[in-house]
Design a protein around this motif. Structure first.
Motif, PDB file in Angstrom:
ATOM      1  N   VAL A 108       0.971  -1.100  -0.029  1.00  7.06           N
ATOM      2  CA  VAL A 108       0.118  -0.142  -0.081  1.00  7.06           C
ATOM      3  C   VAL A 108       0.899   1.211  -0.046  1.00  7.06           C
ATOM      4  O   VAL A 108       0.609   2.154  -0.828  1.00  7.06           O
ATOM      5  CB  VAL A 108      -1.122   0.067   1.267  1.00  7.06           C
ATOM      6  CG1 VAL A 108      -1.666   1.431   1.683  1.00  7.06           C
ATOM      7  CG2 VAL A 108      -2.104  -1.074   1.190  1.00  7.06           C
ATOM      8  N   ALA A 109       2.044   1.230   0.722  1.00 10.56           N
ATOM      9  CA  ALA A 109       2.815   2.439   0.976  1.00 10.56           C
ATOM     10  C   ALA A 109       3.431   2.703  -0.634  1.00 10.56           C
ATOM     11  O   ALA A 109       3.494   3.840  -0.964  1.00 10.56           O
ATOM     12  CB  ALA A 109       3.940   2.318   1.883  1.00 10.56           C
ATOM     13  N   ARG A 110       3.840   1.485  -1.434  1.00  7.47           N
ATOM     14  CA  ARG A 110       4.314   1.838  -2.668  1.00  7.47           C
ATOM     15  C   ARG A 110       3.524   2.356  -3.573  1.00  7.47           C
ATOM     16  O   ARG A 110       3.629   3.057  -4.461  1.00  7.47           O
ATOM     17  CB  ARG A 110       4.926   0.597  -3.117  1.00  7.47           C
ATOM     18  CG  ARG A 110       6.329   0.019  -2.462  1.00  7.47           C
ATOM     19  CD  ARG A 110       6.988  -1.131  -3.234  1.00  7.47           C
ATOM     20  NE  ARG A 110       5.915  -2.178  -3.164  1.00  7.47           N
ATOM     21  CZ  ARG A 110       6.091  -3.144  -2.318  1.00  7.47           C
ATOM     22  NH1 ARG A 110       6.845  -3.180  -1.561  1.00  7.47           N
ATOM     23  NH2 ARG A 110       5.353  -4.186  -2.507  1.00  7.47           N
ATOM     24  N   ALA A 111       2.175   1.672  -3.513  1.00  6.83           N
ATOM     25  CA  ALA A 111       1.191   2.115  -4.354  1.00  6.83           C
ATOM     26  C   ALA A 111       0.702   3.679  -4.356  1.00  6.83           C
ATOM     27  O   ALA A 111       0.474   4.071  -5.176  1.00  6.83           O
ATOM     28  CB  ALA A 111       0.022   1.161  -4.315  1.00  6.83           C
ATOM     29  N   PHE A 112       0.919   4.175  -3.214  1.00  3.66           N
ATOM     30  CA  PHE A 112       0.362   5.614  -2.896  1.00  3.66           C
ATOM     31  C   PHE A 112       1.600   6.606  -2.788  1.00  3.66           C
ATOM     32  O   PHE A 112       1.262   7.685  -2.362  1.00  3.66           O
ATOM     33  CB  PHE A 112      -0.549   5.636  -1.674  1.00  3.66           C
ATOM     34  CG  PHE A 112      -1.919   5.077  -1.926  1.00  3.66           C
ATOM     35  CD1 PHE A 112      -2.770   5.686  -2.777  1.00  3.66           C
ATOM     36  CD2 PHE A 112      -2.078   3.712  -1.572  1.00  3.66           C
ATOM     37  CE1 PHE A 112      -3.976   4.875  -2.980  1.00  3.66           C
ATOM     38  CE2 PHE A 112      -3.360   2.881  -1.737  1.00  3.66           C
ATOM     39  CZ  PHE A 112      -4.314   3.615  -2.697  1.00  3.66           C
ATOM     40  N   GLY A 113       2.771   6.002  -2.718  1.00  6.95           N
ATOM     41  CA  GLY A 113       3.927   6.746  -2.350  1.00  6.95           C
ATOM     42  C   GLY A 113       3.922   7.542  -1.203  1.00  6.95           C
ATOM     43  O   GLY A 113       4.557   8.656  -0.634  1.00  6.95           O
ATOM     44  N   ALA A 114       3.411   6.618  -0.038  1.00  4.00           N
ATOM     45  CA  ALA A 114       3.332   7.300   1.084  1.00  4.00           C
ATOM     46  C   ALA A 114       4.493   6.747   2.050  1.00  4.00           C
ATOM     47  O   ALA A 114       5.088   5.698   1.723  1.00  4.00           O
ATOM     48  CB  ALA A 114       2.071   6.730   1.988  1.00  4.00           C
ATOM     49  N   PRO A 115       5.080   7.594   2.947  1.00  3.95           N
ATOM     50  CA  PRO A 115       5.895   6.971   4.047  1.00  3.95           C
ATOM     51  C   PRO A 115       5.232   6.059   4.662  1.00  3.95           C
ATOM     52  O   PRO A 115       4.386   5.696   5.156  1.00  3.95           O
ATOM     53  CB  PRO A 115       6.233   8.111   4.863  1.00  3.95           C
ATOM     54  CG  PRO A 115       5.524   9.570   4.144  1.00  3.95           C
ATOM     55  CD  PRO A 115       4.416   8.979   3.234  1.00  3.95           C
ATOM     56  N   TYR A 116       6.535   4.987   5.086  1.00  2.10           N
ATOM     57  CA  TYR A 116       6.299   3.709   5.736  1.00  2.10           C
ATOM     58  C   TYR A 116       6.820   3.943   7.268  1.00  2.10           C
ATOM     59  O   TYR A 116       8.034   3.927   7.166  1.00  2.10           O
ATOM     60  CB  TYR A 116       6.900   2.535   4.917  1.00  2.10           C
ATOM     61  CG  TYR A 116       6.278   1.325   5.536  1.00  2.10           C
ATOM     62  CD1 TYR A 116       5.477   0.725   6.212  1.00  2.10           C
ATOM     63  CD2 TYR A 116       7.497   0.203   5.501  1.00  2.10           C
ATOM     64  CE1 TYR A 116       5.170  -0.390   6.878  1.00  2.10           C
ATOM     65  CE2 TYR A 116       7.414  -1.021   6.514  1.00  2.10           C
ATOM     66  CZ  TYR A 116       6.180  -1.271   6.824  1.00  2.10           C
ATOM     67  OH  TYR A 116       6.145  -2.548   7.511  1.00  2.10           O
ATOM     68  N   VAL A 117       5.970   3.780   8.111  1.00  2.00           N
ATOM     69  CA  VAL A 117       6.556   3.963   9.451  1.00  2.00           C
ATOM     70  C   VAL A 117       6.015   2.544  10.229  1.00  2.00           C
ATOM     71  O   VAL A 117       5.188   2.058   9.940  1.00  2.00           O
ATOM     72  CB  VAL A 117       5.600   4.990  10.415  1.00  2.00           C
ATOM     73  CG1 VAL A 117       6.013   5.253  11.734  1.00  2.00           C
ATOM     74  CG2 VAL A 117       5.924   6.408   9.698  1.00  2.00           C
ATOM     75  N   VAL A 118       7.082   2.045  11.087  1.00  3.52           N
ATOM     76  CA  VAL A 118       6.799   0.787  11.605  1.00  3.52           C
ATOM     77  C   VAL A 118       6.930   1.156  13.298  1.00  3.52           C
ATOM     78  O   VAL A 118       7.954   1.941  13.613  1.00  3.52           O
ATOM     79  CB  VAL A 118       7.806  -0.267  11.269  1.00  3.52           C
ATOM     80  CG1 VAL A 118       7.566  -0.590   9.672  1.00  3.52           C
ATOM     81  CG2 VAL A 118       9.417   0.062  11.475  1.00  3.52           C
ATOM     82  N   THR A 119       6.383   0.358  13.933  1.00  2.00           N
ATOM     83  CA  THR A 119       6.565   0.411  15.399  1.00  2.00           C
ATOM     84  C   THR A 119       6.940  -1.053  15.620  1.00  2.00           C
ATOM     85  O   THR A 119       6.723  -1.946  15.316  1.00  2.00           O
ATOM     86  CB  THR A 119       5.297   0.708  16.430  1.00  2.00           C
ATOM     87  OG1 THR A 119       4.819   1.917  16.056  1.00  2.00           O
ATOM     88  CG2 THR A 119       5.352   0.413  17.823  1.00  2.00           C
ATOM     89  N   MET A 120       8.343  -0.991  16.486  1.00  2.79           N
ATOM     90  CA  MET A 120       9.017  -2.184  16.899  1.00  2.79           C
ATOM     91  C   MET A 120       8.314  -2.489  18.334  1.00  2.79           C
ATOM     92  O   MET A 120       8.763  -1.836  19.159  1.00  2.79           O
ATOM     93  CB  MET A 120      10.384  -1.999  16.786  1.00  2.79           C
ATOM     94  CG  MET A 120      10.874  -1.694  15.281  1.00  2.79           C
ATOM     95  SD  MET A 120      10.806  -3.068  14.290  1.00  2.79           S
ATOM     96  CE  MET A 120      12.058  -4.201  14.645  1.00  2.79           C
ATOM     97  N   HIS A 121       7.619  -3.707  18.370  1.00  7.79           N
ATOM     98  CA  HIS A 121       7.031  -3.792  19.611  1.00  7.79           C
ATOM     99  C   HIS A 121       7.778  -4.797  20.498  1.00  7.79           C
ATOM    100  O   HIS A 121       7.650  -4.731  21.643  1.00  7.79           O
ATOM    101  CB  HIS A 121       5.643  -4.381  19.591  1.00  7.79           C
ATOM    102  CG  HIS A 121       4.553  -3.287  18.982  1.00  7.79           C
ATOM    103  ND1 HIS A 121       3.856  -2.494  20.013  1.00  7.79           N
ATOM    104  CD2 HIS A 121       3.957  -2.955  17.877  1.00  7.79           C
ATOM    105  CE1 HIS A 121       3.027  -1.786  19.236  1.00  7.79           C
ATOM    106  NE2 HIS A 121       3.118  -1.879  17.959  1.00  7.79           N
ATOM    107  N   THR A 122       8.326  -5.703  19.954  1.00  3.24           N
ATOM    108  CA  THR A 122       8.664  -7.033  20.563  1.00  3.24           C
ATOM    109  C   THR A 122       9.951  -7.507  20.419  1.00  3.24           C
ATOM    110  O   THR A 122      10.751  -7.326  19.353  1.00  3.24           O
ATOM    111  CB  THR A 122       7.753  -8.408  20.250  1.00  3.24           C
ATOM    112  OG1 THR A 122       6.522  -7.753  20.301  1.00  3.24           O
ATOM    113  CG2 THR A 122       8.262  -9.604  20.939  1.00  3.24           C
ATOM    114  N   LEU A 123      10.737  -7.623  21.688  1.00  2.00           N
ATOM    115  CA  LEU A 123      12.031  -8.255  21.668  1.00  2.00           C
ATOM    116  C   LEU A 123      12.003  -9.739  21.259  1.00  2.00           C
ATOM    117  O   LEU A 123      12.045 -10.705  22.043  1.00  2.00           O
ATOM    118  CB  LEU A 123      12.941  -8.036  23.079  1.00  2.00           C
ATOM    119  CG  LEU A 123      13.451  -6.711  23.245  1.00  2.00           C
ATOM    120  CD1 LEU A 123      12.189  -5.619  23.668  1.00  2.00           C
ATOM    121  CD2 LEU A 123      14.507  -6.686  24.352  1.00  2.00           C
ATOM    122  N   MET A 124      11.930  -9.911  19.896  1.00  2.00           N
ATOM    123  CA  MET A 124      11.368 -11.382  19.541  1.00  2.00           C
ATOM    124  C   MET A 124      12.525 -12.476  19.902  1.00  2.00           C
ATOM    125  O   MET A 124      12.198 -13.618  19.942  1.00  2.00           O
ATOM    126  CB  MET A 124      11.245 -11.267  18.083  1.00  2.00           C
ATOM    127  CG  MET A 124       9.974 -10.499  17.644  1.00  2.00           C
ATOM    128  SD  MET A 124      10.137 -10.269  15.786  1.00  2.00           S
ATOM    129  CE  MET A 124       9.825 -12.044  15.323  1.00  2.00           C
TER     130      MET A 124
END
Length: 408
Positions: A108-124
């Motif tokens: 979706v980010a690529r399709a709309f040229g939108a910035p991609y923000v991620v939240t890192m929740h877990t020490l996996m």
């Protein structure tokens, strides 16, 4: 802004990520943003048919620990992009997952040229070691999934300290996932520092978690029979069994304990209590979030027994919001656990039990720590959380515009 929140975990499944995403949805919408949640479907619930929630098909047969994976097939991505276009597109894509739905988020980010923000929740890396019989094989499958489905960028992972091969693989997975983003949100400073020293390149923003409104006590906990509350997933990384073992060391009367949560260790917990009866202890299972908040509002002590795993757990956020004294074992949990509001112990059952005995026997100590939580709660309001996210989004949008102008 038009914001898409993407997660593999959402209501009605119970958990910290689900709670946080629901709160973020509400808080940003209240500030006038158009917010859509995109999630893997999980049964039915209050939000199941909401028009601002898109439920992606999930594999019920592969369910594990309240998670039904979304399989990111190309035709599903095309349908999702078309649906998001029908809704007006997005300005920001914010992912709360590293798994199947993260593939959809990037599409979706690529399709709309939108910035991609991620939240890192877990020490996996800790969760993997505690959950799987063959962590090395599981970690290799994780990297294979990432390579084939996410096509991450350059591998900038830097090993830090002693770790198993499986743990190094999972740290590499987390770093490479973060490096796919324009900006990375981390709920705690200690996890942000670990990610930075291991090679994460995008800007890291510490934004502590927040919860739905909790009615705080208007008076300190009473001096009667105190109620101890433990909230979380019943799984090894949350260390529910050391908590139950610790309760055996408490005085035989004069306290109660309630455990809220479900998970892979639920039967093991019930077997433990059958073998070691404690009349004041109740396992209440996975309950609606409103029931958990109500339990915290009437509780006297909150306990968080994870160690070396959690980031900024919702159990801490909600205990602080409820104005409760806390017992914790992990010195890294500095967002919400301080000498002013918590007793910090070693992680073994004997130390946990000794700390709980102090709190059970000393109503004055409970009152002092409860006052500390009420003061600390002012730092973690919904307004501050939303303002911090908006600042992250504005910076990501500005960076994307600068990159575009530089490429002309």
């Amino acid at each position: 802004m038009r914001i898409g929140l993407f997660t593999d975990y959402y209501l009605p499944a119970v958990g910290g990520v689900q709670t946080l995403v629901a709160a973020q949805h509400r808080l940003l919408a209240e500030r006038g943003h158009g917010v859509t949640v995109v999630c893997a479907s999980y049964g039915s619930g209050r939000d199941h048919r909401a028009t601002d929630v898109i439920h992606l098909p999930s594999a019920a047969r592969l369910e594990f620990d309240q998670h039904r994976p979304y399989l990111p097939l190309p035709h599903r991505q095309r349908r999702l992009v078309a649906e998001m276009a029908r809704r007006g597109g997005v300005d920001i894509v914010h992912g709360h997952t590293e798994f199947g739905v993260s593939v959809a988020a990037r599409a979706v980010a690529r399709a709309f040229g939108a910035p991609y923000v991620v939240t890192m929740h877990t020490l996996m890396h800790r969760q993997m070691e505690d959950t799987f019989a063959d962590p090395l094989a599981w970690s290799r499958r994780l990297l294979t999934f990432q390579r084939l489905m996410l096509r991450p960028g350059p591998d900038t992972y830097r090993p830090v300290g002693a770790a198993t091969a499986a743990q190094h693989n999972v740290w590499r997975f987390m770093v490479r996932h973060a490096n796919t983003a324009d900006a990375v949100v981390v709920p705690s400073r200690h996890f942000a520092e670990k990610l930075a020293e291991r090679g994460v390149r995008p800007p890291l923003h510490v934004v502590p978690n927040v919860t739905a409104a909790v009615r705080r006590r208007t008076a300190p906990p009473g001096d009667g029979e105190p109620t101890i509350v433990w909230v979380g997933r019943l799984s090894p990384e949350k260390r529910i069994l050391p908590f139950l073992q610790a309760l055996r060391t408490l005085p035989g009367a004069g306290w109660r304990a309630e455990v809220y949560g479900g998970g892979v260790q639920e039967e093991e917990c019930r077997a433990f209590l059958a073998a070691h009866p404690m009349p004041g202890v109740r396992l209440l299972g996975a309950r609606p979030h409103a029931d958990v908040l109500a339990a915290l509002e009437r509780a006297d002590i909150a306990v968080i027994t994870s160690h070396g795993f959690d980031n900024h757990p919702m159990a801490v956020v909600e205990a602080v919001a409820a104005g409760l004294p806390i017992l914790a074992c992990d010195p890294d949990l500095s967002e919400g656990v301080t000498p002013d509001n918590a007793v910090l112990t070693a992680p073994d059952p004997a130390a946990i039990g000794a700390g709980l005995t102090r709190l059970v026997r000393d109503p004055g100590l409970r009152a002092t720590l409860a006052a500390g939580s009420r003061r600390l709660a002012a730092r973690y309001t919904g307004e501050r959380f939303a303002e911090r996210l908006e600042a992250v989004y504005r910076e990501a949008l500005a960076g994307r515009r600068t990159a575009r102008s530089g490429s002309l």
